[in-house]
Design a protein around this motif. Structure first.
Motif, mmCIF file in Angstrom:
data_model
loop_
_atom_site.group_PDB
_atom_site.id
_atom_site.type_symbol
_atom_site.label_atom_id
_atom_site.label_comp_id
_atom_site.label_asym_id
_atom_site.label_seq_id
_atom_site.Cartn_x
_atom_site.Cartn_y
_atom_site.Cartn_z
ATOM 1 N N LEU A 159 33.266 42.589 37.452
ATOM 2 C CA LEU A 159 33.819 41.693 37.011
ATOM 3 C C LEU A 159 35.108 42.164 36.582
ATOM 4 N N LEU A 160 35.282 42.920 35.832
ATOM 5 C CA LEU A 160 35.861 43.745 34.680
ATOM 6 C C LEU A 160 37.089 44.634 35.859
ATOM 7 N N SER A 161 36.392 45.444 36.769
ATOM 8 C CA SER A 161 37.087 46.434 37.393
ATOM 9 C C SER A 161 37.244 45.370 39.260
ATOM 10 N N ALA A 162 37.673 44.602 39.230
ATOM 11 C CA ALA A 162 37.853 43.262 40.825
ATOM 12 C C ALA A 162 39.258 42.691 39.001
ATOM 13 N N HIS A 163 38.861 43.082 38.106
ATOM 14 C CA HIS A 163 40.336 42.291 37.709
ATOM 15 C C HIS A 163 41.486 42.980 37.666
ATOM 16 N N PHE A 164 40.535 45.002 36.760
ATOM 17 C CA PHE A 164 42.117 45.663 36.976
ATOM 18 C C PHE A 164 42.255 46.155 38.336
ATOM 19 N N ARG A 165 41.363 45.541 39.435
ATOM 20 C CA ARG A 165 42.273 46.081 40.939
ATOM 21 C C ARG A 165 43.315 44.899 41.345
ATOM 22 N N MET A 166 43.034 43.437 40.916
ATOM 23 C CA MET A 166 43.581 42.621 41.261
ATOM 24 C C MET A 166 45.264 43.057 40.145
ATOM 25 N N SER A 167 44.915 43.148 38.936
ATOM 26 C CA SER A 167 46.108 43.285 38.257
ATOM 27 C C SER A 167 47.071 44.509 38.586
ATOM 28 N N LEU A 168 46.133 45.749 39.206
ATOM 29 C CA LEU A 168 47.339 46.405 40.049
ATOM 30 C C LEU A 168 47.872 45.768 41.172
ATOM 31 N N TYR A 169 47.050 45.326 41.851
ATOM 32 C CA TYR A 169 47.716 44.717 43.713
ATOM 33 C C TYR A 169 48.882 43.718 42.915
ATOM 34 N N GLU A 170 48.939 42.095 41.745
ATOM 35 C CA GLU A 170 49.823 41.893 41.459
ATOM 36 C C GLU A 170 51.047 42.775 41.147
ATOM 37 N N GLN A 171 51.217 43.762 40.210
ATOM 38 C CA GLN A 171 52.183 44.774 39.940
ATOM 39 C C GLN A 171 52.946 45.329 41.385
ATOM 40 N N GLU A 172 51.898 45.212 42.295
ATOM 41 C CA GLU A 172 52.784 45.867 43.686
ATOM 42 C C GLU A 172 52.824 44.840 44.436
ATOM 43 N N TYR A 173 52.726 43.587 44.997
ATOM 44 C CA TYR A 173 53.051 42.757 45.657
ATOM 45 C C TYR A 173 53.628 41.333 45.093
ATOM 46 N N GLY A 174 53.032 41.193 43.745
ATOM 47 C CA GLY A 174 53.577 40.277 43.167
ATOM 48 C C GLY A 174 52.962 39.372 42.900
ATOM 49 N N TYR A 175 53.251 37.847 42.350
ATOM 50 C CA TYR A 175 51.912 36.963 42.019
ATOM 51 C C TYR A 175 52.336 35.992 42.746
ATOM 52 N N THR A 176 50.997 35.213 43.430
ATOM 53 C CA THR A 176 50.574 33.797 44.178
ATOM 54 C C THR A 176 49.786 32.999 43.555
ATOM 55 N N TYR A 177 49.240 31.861 43.775
ATOM 56 C CA TYR A 177 48.560 30.922 43.797
ATOM 57 C C TYR A 177 46.736 31.715 43.601
ATOM 58 N N LEU A 178 46.954 32.565 45.335
ATOM 59 C CA LEU A 178 45.762 33.147 45.853
ATOM 60 C C LEU A 178 44.816 33.691 44.507
ATOM 61 N N ARG A 179 46.218 34.765 43.973
ATOM 62 C CA ARG A 179 45.588 35.890 42.235
ATOM 63 C C ARG A 179 45.587 34.860 41.609
ATOM 64 N N VAL A 180 46.510 34.227 41.480
ATOM 65 C CA VAL A 180 46.511 34.076 39.720
ATOM 66 C C VAL A 180 45.148 33.593 39.783
ATOM 67 N N PHE A 181 44.644 32.526 40.947
ATOM 68 C CA PHE A 181 43.380 31.476 40.247
ATOM 69 C C PHE A 181 42.175 32.080 40.674
ATOM 70 N N THR A 182 42.235 33.423 40.871
ATOM 71 C CA THR A 182 41.037 34.507 41.709
ATOM 72 C C THR A 182 41.021 34.457 40.272
ATOM 73 N N HIS A 183 42.016 35.137 38.975
ATOM 74 C CA HIS A 183 42.372 35.516 37.980
ATOM 75 C C HIS A 183 41.195 34.992 37.444
ATOM 76 N N ALA A 184 41.626 33.243 37.204
ATOM 77 C CA ALA A 184 40.711 32.196 36.415
ATOM 78 C C ALA A 184 39.369 32.394 36.394
ATOM 79 N N PHE A 185 39.494 32.318 38.472
ATOM 80 C CA PHE A 185 38.109 32.073 38.775
ATOM 81 C C PHE A 185 36.659 33.506 37.928
ATOM 82 N N MET A 186 37.778 34.638 38.248
ATOM 83 C CA MET A 186 36.749 35.588 37.485
ATOM 84 C C MET A 186 36.530 35.296 36.139
ATOM 85 N N PHE A 187 37.461 35.255 34.991
ATOM 86 C CA PHE A 187 37.223 34.528 33.961
ATOM 87 C C PHE A 187 35.782 33.331 33.793
#
Length: 514
Positions: free
Chosen positions: A357-385
């Motif tokens: 989960l920690l690895s997925a969180h960092f990967r998603m954060s890097l992905y958002e820095q590169e491509y921006g934020y969307t519903y799916l990406r934010v909800f994925t963060h929330a789901f991981m928490f």
């Protein structure tokens, strides 16, 4: 003898009539008609807004009044459900995210049904028992439909009683008179409004506050109100008179959880899976601390490696949670040593899953820095928490057998969903995407996606009006121009929404015709 039989039958009929026509039943009928009327006033041909919490409060008022003798008011889960129900209904006033509006429209009624079953003691299974779902199914499929004939019987008995006796109380007579007069008054007003323009004009002005006064709408609302009234009456009647537990009990008894998995087989599977996960976890530690470059395959950069794989990791995490809960509930315990080894392996599985989960969180954060934020990406963060908290609860269950796992899952899910509703995801996405765009002139911004966000994003979107990129500014203006015209068309008070109101006030300051 015939005279005695006739007299006896009359006594029985009178007794049944008196049992049927009593103030509690009349109150239930009056409450059902009241809710049906309020439903039409608030929702017929109107968008959802302040109308939703008003209807929820009206429903609570009817339930408390009609079922006051059956409700056990004490501090328990059923009573505390009032908090998330009210807060979720208020999201229709505070926010305008269409995803949560749709989800809450389905979730709030389910929570209300669960609450009314619990506080009236009409549930066979406890709320944290998985088989409580059968109580909910019983409420939806049976309670709402089994007594649809009762209001007709009650009205018939009221009419008979009215013709046979004048001993009814003044309050009962007034209630009966009002109930019988409402449909007649509505039809008469509609007909007179069509016959006389002046009368129709004034009735329209008065009726505009509540309902659209024309014959077609009156007929449609009477039909809708009829069905709402019947369903509400049937449900309230079932809560008052029946503990309809037979259905949920008979179905639920077929679904008993039995510990059937052999511990040796389970232990073998756990050891095998954990060996793979330990190797994967070691690689993730190198990745998390930035020392994985030497392990990367040829042609794969660190940025490419870091920004992929998070969805796969989330799916593996969900799979691991399913494995853990299955092992906890289905594995036979034969001796203390085997039990301790299985608990240790389960703990190892939880630890590895948390690293994933920690690895997925960092990967998603890097992905958002590169491509921006969307519903799916934010909800994925929330789901991981959410999954992380679920894993902590599961770990407690591994070592504490009397811990109610499903109870913790339900409470955590309610709190997490409520928090996500009030997080204001549209404002977060708009604000962070615009900040990211403004911080780097070489970045691009998806204006089409911004224009699809709810009114919560408007306060941040107007910041792009003065952007040096005229194409970006023009696309945002075109989207907000359409939004402004749409918001201006909302005139009824039932659809009032604070997010839309705030956006309208902001957009009124701009002239999009220039």
């Amino acid at each position: 003898m015939e005279e005695l039989n006739r007299t006896g039958n009359e006594v029985i009929m009178t007794s049944n009539e008196e049992n049927m026509v009593k103030k509690e039943n009349v109150y239930i009928l009056a409450g059902a008609i009241f809710l049906a009327t309020i439903f039409n006033i608030l929702f017929y041909r109107k968008g959802l807004g302040i109308s939703y919490p008003i209807f929820v409060l009206a429903f609570y008022g009817v339930v408390i009044f009609t079922l006051r003798d059956k409700i056990a008011l004490k501090i328990n889960f059923g009573t505390l459900l009032t908090i998330p129900i009210i807060l979720l209904s208020l999201t229709y006033v505070f926010f305008s995210n269409w995803i949560f509006m749709l989800l809450n429209f389905m979730i709030i009624p389910i929570l209300i049904i669960a609450q009314t079953l619990i506080i009236t003691n009409n549930n066979y299974y406890k709320w944290f028992d998985a088989k409580f779902i059968f109580d909910l199914l019983s409420a939806v499929l049976l309670r709402n439909l089994c007594y649809v004939y009762k209001p007709f019987v009650l009205v018939s008995e009221i009419r008979k009683r009215k013709t046979r006796s004048n001993k009814a109380s003044t309050v009962t007579k007034v209630i009966i008179g009002l109930l019988l007069s409402i449909p007649l008054i509505l039809v008469v007003i509609a007909l007179l409004s069509s016959a006389d323009d002046v009368f129709g004009y004034w009735m329209e002005r008065i009726g505009r506050l509540f309902i659209d006064m024309n014959i077609a709408d009156i007929i449609a609302q009477l039909i809708i109100g009829f069905f709402i009234c019947i369903i509400v009456f049937s449900y309230l009647w079932s809560l008052y008179y029946e503990k309809d537990k037979d259905f949920s009990k008979s179905i639920g008894d077929y679904f008993r959880i039995k510990k059937i998995w052999d511990p040796i087989i389970v232990l073998t599977v756990l050891v095998s899976v954990n060996l793979i996960y330990i190797a994967f976890t070691a690689i993730q530690f190198k990745y998390l601390f930035g020392s994985i470059s030497s392990l990367l395959p040829e042609g794969v950069t660190y940025a490419e490696y870091a920004r992929k794989g998070f969805f796969e990791l989330v799916l593996v995490t969900v799979l691991n949670v399913s494995i853990l809960t299955s092992i906890i509930n289905l594995t036979k315990i034969e001796n203390i040593i085997t039990a301790c080894v299985i608990k240790t392996m389960n703990t190892c599985l939880v630890a590895c899953t948390m690293v994933m989960l920690l690895s997925a969180h960092f990967r998603m954060s890097l992905y958002e820095q590169e491509y921006g934020y969307t519903y799916l990406r934010v909800f994925t963060h929330a789901f991981m928490f959410f999954i992380f908290v679920i894993l902590i609860a599961t770990l407690i269950k591994v070592w504490k057998e009397n811990f109610y796992l499903l109870k913790s899952y339900i409470v955590v899910a309610l709190i997490a969903y409520l928090a996500l509703n009030y997080f204001n995801v549209d404002a977060f996405i708009a604000n962070n995407n615009i900040k990211r765009y403004q911080a780097n002139s070489t970045e691009i911004i998806d204006t089409n996606y911004l224009n699809l966000l709810s009114s919560d994003a408007v306060p941040y979107m107007v910041k792009l009006f003065d952007n040096q990129n005229e194409q970006v500014a023009q696309r945002i203006k075109e989207g907000l121009k359409y939004r402004k015209s749409r918001l201006a068309s909302i005139s009824n008070w039932q659809s009032f929404n604070l997010s839309d109101y705030r956006a309208k006030r902001i957009l009124d300051e701009y002239n999009f015709e220039e």
